[in-house]
Motif scaffolding. Structure first.
Motif, mmCIF file in Angstrom:
data_model
loop_
_atom_site.group_PDB
_atom_site.id
_atom_site.type_symbol
_atom_site.label_atom_id
_atom_site.label_comp_id
_atom_site.label_asym_id
_atom_site.label_seq_id
_atom_site.Cartn_x
_atom_site.Cartn_y
_atom_site.Cartn_z
ATOM 1 N N SER A 23 -1.091 -9.273 4.518
ATOM 2 C CA SER A 23 -0.433 -8.053 4.988
ATOM 3 C C SER A 23 0.876 -7.856 4.213
ATOM 4 O O SER A 23 1.395 -8.787 3.580
ATOM 5 N N TYR A 24 1.414 -6.661 4.303
ATOM 6 C CA TYR A 24 2.705 -6.360 3.686
ATOM 7 C C TYR A 24 3.788 -7.322 4.175
ATOM 8 O O TYR A 24 4.548 -7.889 3.387
ATOM 9 N N ASP A 25 3.840 -7.545 5.495
ATOM 10 C CA ASP A 25 4.878 -8.412 6.065
ATOM 11 C C ASP A 25 4.744 -9.852 5.578
ATOM 12 O O ASP A 25 5.746 -10.503 5.259
ATOM 13 N N ASP A 26 3.512 -10.341 5.513
ATOM 14 C CA ASP A 26 3.309 -11.720 5.070
ATOM 15 C C ASP A 26 3.671 -11.898 3.593
ATOM 16 O O ASP A 26 4.129 -12.970 3.186
ATOM 17 N N LEU A 27 3.450 -10.860 2.802
ATOM 18 C CA LEU A 27 3.826 -10.936 1.382
ATOM 19 C C LEU A 27 5.338 -10.863 1.207
ATOM 20 O O LEU A 27 5.916 -11.563 0.372
ATOM 21 N N LEU A 28 5.991 -10.030 2.013
ATOM 22 C CA LEU A 28 7.428 -9.815 1.851
ATOM 23 C C LEU A 28 8.259 -11.008 2.321
ATOM 24 O O LEU A 28 9.261 -11.367 1.692
#
Length: 208
Positions: A23-28
């Motif tokens: 997900s975006y959050d996990d990547l960020l």
């Protein structure tokens, strides 16, 4: 961490491909982004583009770099502070980075039928060996586009045209390599190119 593939075309060059499943959050979360990089990613309207951008930063980490080591010139070409050469690509659920001691370029494209519609915009010489009724036609067009996109990234010279200035020598898909030429301003440049196919995508890269 979904590092999908690592390739070493020669002793000075490494290619890494990432399959974007997070997900975006996990990547960020684990990244330390420069303020302008964070501003860029927050300004992107598509989450797919955001995840592609962030996955490239994860690939940089896998190479031992951080976002702070990367900068872009006025033509939008990426550079590393240690003066190694870098090229970057992302397409839908895959991203790729190539780093070398010499100028290089990389591109990943999804294999889609619509490339046949725009073929006349980037193919000229190559029509001599392409067969439109071949079952490999779309795959070969995708390879040609990827190689020409990689050449453009390597040279980064405004005014170059895929159709007029870049030539891809005949190839078989099973060979996974061919030769390409840039013919520009009365000078000719020869490049080794390689490509691979996976999960409906094509990755092409160029090395001198």
């Amino acid at each position: 961490m979904p590092l999908y593939k690592t390739l070493n075309p020669n002793s000075q060059t490494c290619v890494k491909i990432w399959k974007i499943t997070e997900s975006y959050d996990d990547l960020l979360k684990p990244l330390d982004l420069k303020p302008n990089s964070l501003e860029r990613v927050l300004g992107m309207k598509s989450e797919l583009h955001q995840r592609g951008f962030l996955s490239v930063r994860h690939l940089l980490r896998d190479f031992g770099y951080t976002d702070q080591d990367l900068f872009y010139d006025d033509n939008g070409k990426p550079h590393l502070k240690d003066e190694k050469y870098i090229s970057i690509t992302h397409s839908f659920t895959f991203s790729g980075v190539i780093i070398s001691d010499k100028p290089i370029g990389i591109d990943i494209e999804m294999q889609r039928d619509k490339i046949g519609i725009i073929a006349k915009k980037f193919v000229d010489y190559e029509f001599n060996y392409l067969k439109k009724d071949s079952k490999d036609y779309i795959r070969k067009l995708t390879v040609i586009w990827g190689i020409k996109e990689s050449l453009y990234k390597l040279f980064a010279t405004p005014g170059m045209l895929f159709k007029e200035h870049f030539l891809v020598i005949p190839f078989a898909l099973k060979d996974e390599k061919t030769i390409a030429w840039i013919d520009y301003n009365d000078k000719k440049y020869r490049y080794n190119t390689a490509f691979l196919e996976f999960e409906g995508f094509t990755c092409a890269y160029v090395i001198p």
